[in-house]
Write a protein that holds these residues in place. Structure first.
Motif, PDB file in Angstrom:
ATOM      1  N   UNK A   1      24.812  27.217  -5.802  1.00  0.00           N
ATOM      2  CA  UNK A   1      23.529  27.713  -6.327  1.00  0.00           C
ATOM      3  C   UNK A   1      23.062  26.826  -7.478  1.00  0.00           C
ATOM      4  N   UNK A   2      24.001  26.425  -8.326  1.00  0.00           N
ATOM      5  CA  UNK A   2      23.636  25.593  -9.472  1.00  0.00           C
ATOM      6  C   UNK A   2      23.077  24.262  -9.009  1.00  0.00           C
ATOM      7  N   UNK A   3      23.733  23.664  -7.962  1.00  0.00           N
ATOM      8  CA  UNK A   3      23.249  22.384  -7.455  1.00  0.00           C
ATOM      9  C   UNK A   3      21.865  22.533  -6.823  1.00  0.00           C
ATOM     10  N   UNK A   4      21.691  23.628  -6.080  1.00  0.00           N
ATOM     11  CA  UNK A   4      20.393  23.879  -5.450  1.00  0.00           C
ATOM     12  C   UNK A   4      19.311  24.076  -6.502  1.00  0.00           C
ATOM     13  N   UNK A   5      19.691  24.754  -7.572  1.00  0.00           N
ATOM     14  CA  UNK A   5      18.720  25.009  -8.642  1.00  0.00           C
ATOM     15  C   UNK A   5      18.312  23.696  -9.309  1.00  0.00           C
ATOM     16  N   UNK A   6      19.292  22.796  -9.530  1.00  0.00           N
ATOM     17  CA  UNK A   6      18.969  21.499 -10.134  1.00  0.00           C
ATOM     18  C   UNK A   6      18.048  20.685  -9.232  1.00  0.00           C
ATOM     19  N   UNK A   7      18.316  20.742  -7.901  1.00  0.00           N
ATOM     20  CA  UNK A   7      17.466  20.012  -6.964  1.00  0.00           C
ATOM     21  C   UNK A   7      16.048  20.583  -6.953  1.00  0.00           C
ATOM     22  N   UNK A   8      15.959  21.934  -6.935  1.00  0.00           N
ATOM     23  CA  UNK A   8      14.638  22.584  -6.951  1.00  0.00           C
ATOM     24  C   UNK A   8      13.871  22.210  -8.213  1.00  0.00           C
ATOM     25  N   UNK A   9      14.574  22.164  -9.342  1.00  0.00           N
ATOM     26  CA  UNK A   9      13.927  21.825 -10.605  1.00  0.00           C
ATOM     27  C   UNK A   9      13.460  20.371 -10.587  1.00  0.00           C
ATOM     28  N   UNK A  10      14.246  19.491  -9.933  1.00  0.00           N
ATOM     29  CA  UNK A  10      13.841  18.087  -9.829  1.00  0.00           C
ATOM     30  C   UNK A  10      12.564  17.962  -9.002  1.00  0.00           C
ATOM     31  N   UNK A  11      12.522  18.707  -7.861  1.00  0.00           N
ATOM     32  CA  UNK A  11      11.279  18.737  -7.076  1.00  0.00           C
ATOM     33  C   UNK A  11      10.105  19.208  -7.939  1.00  0.00           C
ATOM     34  N   UNK A  12      10.353  20.271  -8.678  1.00  0.00           N
ATOM     35  CA  UNK A  12       9.309  20.908  -9.496  1.00  0.00           C
ATOM     36  C   UNK A  12       8.752  19.915 -10.527  1.00  0.00           C
ATOM     37  N   UNK A  13       9.653  19.273 -11.258  1.00  0.00           N
ATOM     38  CA  UNK A  13       9.226  18.371 -12.319  1.00  0.00           C
ATOM     39  C   UNK A  13       8.608  17.097 -11.770  1.00  0.00           C
ATOM     40  N   UNK A  14       8.946  16.731 -10.516  1.00  0.00           N
ATOM     41  CA  UNK A  14       8.410  15.508  -9.901  1.00  0.00           C
ATOM     42  C   UNK A  14       7.106  15.767  -9.156  1.00  0.00           C
ATOM     43  N   UNK A  15       6.659  16.991  -9.166  1.00  0.00           N
ATOM     44  CA  UNK A  15       5.379  17.318  -8.536  1.00  0.00           C
ATOM     45  C   UNK A  15       5.478  17.676  -7.081  1.00  0.00           C
ATOM     46  N   UNK A  16       6.712  17.791  -6.540  1.00  0.00           N
ATOM     47  CA  UNK A  16       6.873  18.191  -5.135  1.00  0.00           C
ATOM     48  C   UNK A  16       6.957  19.725  -5.114  1.00  0.00           C
TER      49      UNK A  16
ATOM     50  N   UNK B   1      14.635  32.907 -11.137  1.00  0.00           N
ATOM     51  CA  UNK B   1      13.472  33.766 -11.393  1.00  0.00           C
ATOM     52  C   UNK B   1      12.521  33.104 -12.391  1.00  0.00           C
ATOM     53  N   UNK B   2      13.075  32.542 -13.448  1.00  0.00           N
ATOM     54  CA  UNK B   2      12.269  31.904 -14.496  1.00  0.00           C
ATOM     55  C   UNK B   2      11.449  30.745 -13.925  1.00  0.00           C
ATOM     56  N   UNK B   3      12.154  29.801 -13.226  1.00  0.00           N
ATOM     57  CA  UNK B   3      11.451  28.611 -12.759  1.00  0.00           C
ATOM     58  C   UNK B   3      10.525  28.926 -11.590  1.00  0.00           C
ATOM     59  N   UNK B   4      10.948  29.835 -10.724  1.00  0.00           N
ATOM     60  CA  UNK B   4      10.070  30.230  -9.618  1.00  0.00           C
ATOM     61  C   UNK B   4       8.825  30.926 -10.156  1.00  0.00           C
ATOM     62  N   UNK B   5       9.013  31.727 -11.188  1.00  0.00           N
ATOM     63  CA  UNK B   5       7.858  32.393 -11.807  1.00  0.00           C
ATOM     64  C   UNK B   5       6.908  31.402 -12.447  1.00  0.00           C
ATOM     65  N   UNK B   6       7.470  30.372 -13.112  1.00  0.00           N
ATOM     66  CA  UNK B   6       6.617  29.339 -13.699  1.00  0.00           C
ATOM     67  C   UNK B   6       5.810  28.633 -12.616  1.00  0.00           C
ATOM     68  N   UNK B   7       6.460  28.320 -11.480  1.00  0.00           N
ATOM     69  CA  UNK B   7       5.771  27.632 -10.398  1.00  0.00           C
ATOM     70  C   UNK B   7       4.679  28.519  -9.803  1.00  0.00           C
ATOM     71  N   UNK B   8       4.974  29.797  -9.647  1.00  0.00           N
ATOM     72  CA  UNK B   8       3.971  30.716  -9.099  1.00  0.00           C
ATOM     73  C   UNK B   8       2.746  30.777 -10.014  1.00  0.00           C
ATOM     74  N   UNK B   9       2.978  30.915 -11.311  1.00  0.00           N
ATOM     75  CA  UNK B   9       1.863  30.972 -12.256  1.00  0.00           C
ATOM     76  C   UNK B   9       1.088  29.668 -12.249  1.00  0.00           C
ATOM     77  N   UNK B  10       1.837  28.545 -12.100  1.00  0.00           N
ATOM     78  CA  UNK B  10       1.215  27.220 -12.124  1.00  0.00           C
ATOM     79  C   UNK B  10       0.311  27.017 -10.918  1.00  0.00           C
ATOM     80  N   UNK B  11       0.642  27.627  -9.805  1.00  0.00           N
ATOM     81  CA  UNK B  11      -0.112  27.411  -8.565  1.00  0.00           C
ATOM     82  C   UNK B  11      -1.076  28.555  -8.269  1.00  0.00           C
ATOM     83  N   UNK B  12      -1.337  29.407  -9.256  1.00  0.00           N
ATOM     84  CA  UNK B  12      -2.384  30.423  -9.114  1.00  0.00           C
ATOM     85  C   UNK B  12      -1.906  31.818  -8.856  1.00  0.00           C
ATOM     86  N   UNK B  13      -0.651  32.011  -8.518  1.00  0.00           N
ATOM     87  CA  UNK B  13      -0.136  33.362  -8.281  1.00  0.00           C
ATOM     88  C   UNK B  13       0.409  33.908  -9.601  1.00  0.00           C
TER      89      UNK B  13
END
Length: 641
Positions: free
Chosen positions: A4-19, A41-53
């Motif tokens: 889960x930690x590795x997946x979270x780091x990868x997701x965060x890398x996508x997020x910060x790189x604009x993917x 929850x924190x990072x997914x929530x940030x992404x949701x707010x960032x994209x209009x949800x």
């Protein structure tokens, strides 16, 4: 298989790189496996707010904050997401989130700034100002434009709440942070005007106009401030510029009315008031201003109608009610006038602390027998002298009457029938059961024109003091005529009150009285006006005994030795009238309400004769009538030359 930690780091890398889509899918998979993972929850929530949800983002970040209550960054991001909702409830919840953040790390200038912004949206000006001040204290940057704008917004909330001091402080900080912002200077000027600092307000507005000469509101507001300071020429220029900048602004015309009224251009003032009313017919203040102008012209019925219209438009406007009271009283409609006059306590003209007593106010219906009642001064000396006439009526109902008044009146008040004692207002008061301000007495007694308690004298001088004044001013066969030609200037920062400028006249204007045979004039003039004695009109024999006058008891004793008192509308006319002395009162054209439109005979004082101006600012007609009347008075009373 990734953890889960590795997946979270990868997701965060996508997020910060604009993917963002890859990040969203991966955050979702993580939460399917670990639905309570606070970081996902924190990072997914940030992404949701960032994209209009935004609402979905708030929900997820809120869950993260609940699971990691000590994570300051999560509380901060929750606050930002809540602010993005753009709702009052969201702003209130955001303020709570920012407070949680600051409880964990209290030194972040940006965080205090964020809290201040949230509090502004909730409408809590004082708390927003405090938060922004903490942001200013914590920040190394002192020229922050966003912080300046936030202070301006907080200041506007404080201003709207009538917290003039708080608003002034907020606008000062905005000006310091961004000294080139003309709006910050303009708003500071508006707040300073409300605190009673016209000089500071003018300075701030001048700077606003230097930075932006097109600020019509600043130019408009300058007009009445310059009038307050007596700078009439500057006010006139400002008024012309205000109209040029914004000819559709009702205030550009309305703010010129006090200038024109005080410089005795009433007809022009009515025209400007009419222009303002045509642009903004629903503005109660313009109808109130028109009332004052109509009273200038003696159009009392129209003035009453203007007052009623102002109140129809603004039922809670205390100034409008008070203006209507003055018009009603001036037109002789006393009963209704007294009722409206009670609104004076809701205006800024009187300090309600004066009547903050635990004892109840007497309103006229309660039995006062065996009870002690405090009558207290609330306004000028003349008002006390006029309305203490009700003390004997209260004593006649069995009350013990105490008078609280100016120290200058204490000795005289102690001699009023029915008064058990008098105390200097502001000092320690004796025990009492009830109280009533002096000018509420006519209402309590339901006074109308037919029931004014007009028996005189109700003021009495000490016979020993009278005898002493007779010795100082021995009789010589001539009529002894007291003179008062100027009122109290009541200056504010060196500027005389507008009313005093209109009610006073120079001693030189009384020169036509000098050749009336058989008269010896006696000055009763106090204050700055007495200096004019040094240049008294030629041939005018004026004794000046006022150096021996300590208080109004002395003035009363001196007045008792006179055959006649001639005075402008000031406290001496009430003193002489209350003593029952022959009194001639010189009244401005826009007469005080108690002279009932300058009726020659006045129901308050049976021994008084009122000489009113025909035109504002013109005393020549009054003095001509005065000279003729004085000539007749001397002849009638057999005085020798």
């Amino acid at each position: 298989m990734a953890t889960v930690a590795e997946a979270l780091n990868l997701a965060l890398d996508h997020h910060l790189s604009g993917r963002l889509e890859e990040a969203r899918l991966l955050y979702g998979r993580i939460l399917e496996v670990d639905p309570d993972n606070p970081h996902a929850l924190h990072f997914a929530g940030l992404l949701a707010a960032q994209t209009g949800a935004v609402a979905d983002g708030v929900a997820m970040i809120g869950k993260a904050a609940a699971r990691l209550p000590l994570a300051a960054d999560i509380h901060g991001n929750l606050g930002k997401a809540l602010m993005a909702l753009g709702t009052p409830d969201g702003a209130a919840q955001a303020a709570a989130a920012f407070r949680n953040l600051l409880a964990l790390q209290p030194d972040g200038a940006g965080d205090w700034f964020a809290l201040g912004g949230a509090l502004i949206e909730t409408g809590d000006g004082p708390a927003a100002h405090r938060a922004l001040t903490r942001a200013l204290t914590a920040s190394v940057a002192t020229d922050s434009e966003p912080l300046a704008e936030a202070f301006e917004r907080a200041g506007m909330l404080l201003y709207a709440a009538a917290d003039w001091t708080g608003a002034t402080e907020a606008f000062r900080k905005a000006r310091t942070l961004a000294p080139q912002r003309a709006e910050a200077h303009r708003k500071l000027g508006a707040a300073l005007a409300q605190t009673g600092d016209p000089e500071g307000a003018v300075e701030a507005l001048d700077e606003a106009l230097r930075l932006d000469p097109t600020l019509a509101d600043a130019q408009t507001n300058l007009v009445h401030l310059l009038v307050t300071l007596g700078r009439f020429d500057d006010a006139e220029r400002a008024g012309r510029r205000a109209v040029a900048l914004d000819p559709g602004n009702a205030d550009a015309y309305g703010n010129q009315v006090p200038l024109l009224e005080q410089t005795v251009r009433v007809a022009e003032a009515l025209r400007q008031c009419g222009r303002a009313m045509r642009i903004a017919p629903q503005r109660a203040a313009f109808h109130r201003n028109r009332l004052s102008l109509l009273l200038h012209e003696g159009r009392r019925d129209e003035a009453v109608a203007a007052g009623r219209e102002a109140i129809r438009l603004a039922p809670a406007d205390a100034e409008a009610h008070l203006a209507l009271a003055v018009a009603l009283l001036a037109s002789g409609q006393l009963r209704e006038g007294w009722e409206e006059f009670e609104w004076r306590w809701e205006t800024r003209q009187l300090d309600p602390v004066h009547r903050a007593f635990p004892q109840p106010q007497w309103t006229g219906g309660e039995d006062v027998a065996g009870r002690t009642i405090l009558l207290y001064a609330e306004q000028g000396l003349g008002d006390t002298l006029q309305f203490v006439r009700y003390a004997p009526l209260l004593a006649g109902r069995g009350a013990r009457v105490i008078v609280g008044c100016s120290p200058a009146l204490v000795r005289l008040m102690e001699r009023v029938d029915g008064v058990s004692g008098a105390v200097a207002w502001g000092g320690e008061l004796p025990a009492f059961d009830l109280h009533i301000p002096m000018m509420s007495l006519p209402r309590a007694f339901a006074t109308d024109l037919d029931s004014i308690p007009a028996a005189v004298p109700y003021l009495r001088a000490d016979p020993a003091d009278v005898a002493a004044w007779w010795e100082r001013l021995p009789a010589d066969g001539r009529a002894r005529v007291g003179l008062v030609w100027a009122g109290s200037p009541r200056t504010v920062r060196g500027v005389a009150s507008p009313i005093d400028r209109r009610r006073s006249l120079p001693l030189a204007a009384l020169a036509p009285l000098a050749d009336v045979a058989g008269v010896r004039f006696v000055s009763l003039q106090m204050g700055p006006g007495a200096a004019q004695l040094a240049e008294a009109p030629a041939g005018m024999d004026i004794a000046d005994p006022v150096a021996g006058v300590r208080d109004f008891a002395d003035t009363a004793a001196l007045a008792e030795t006179l055959d006649l008192v001639i005075t402008v509308d000031t406290s001496v006319c009430h003193l002489a009238g209350g003593l029952g002395r022959p009194t001639w009162t010189l009244s401005r054209a826009d007469a005080c309400w108690r002279w009932l439109g300058n009726r020659e005979a006045n129901p308050w004082y049976p021994t008084m004769r009122v000489f009113g101006q025909d035109r504002s600012g013109d005393w020549s007609g009054v003095v001509a009538r005065l000279r003729a009347a004085l000539t007749d008075f001397v002849a009638m009373h057999g005085h020798v030359s």
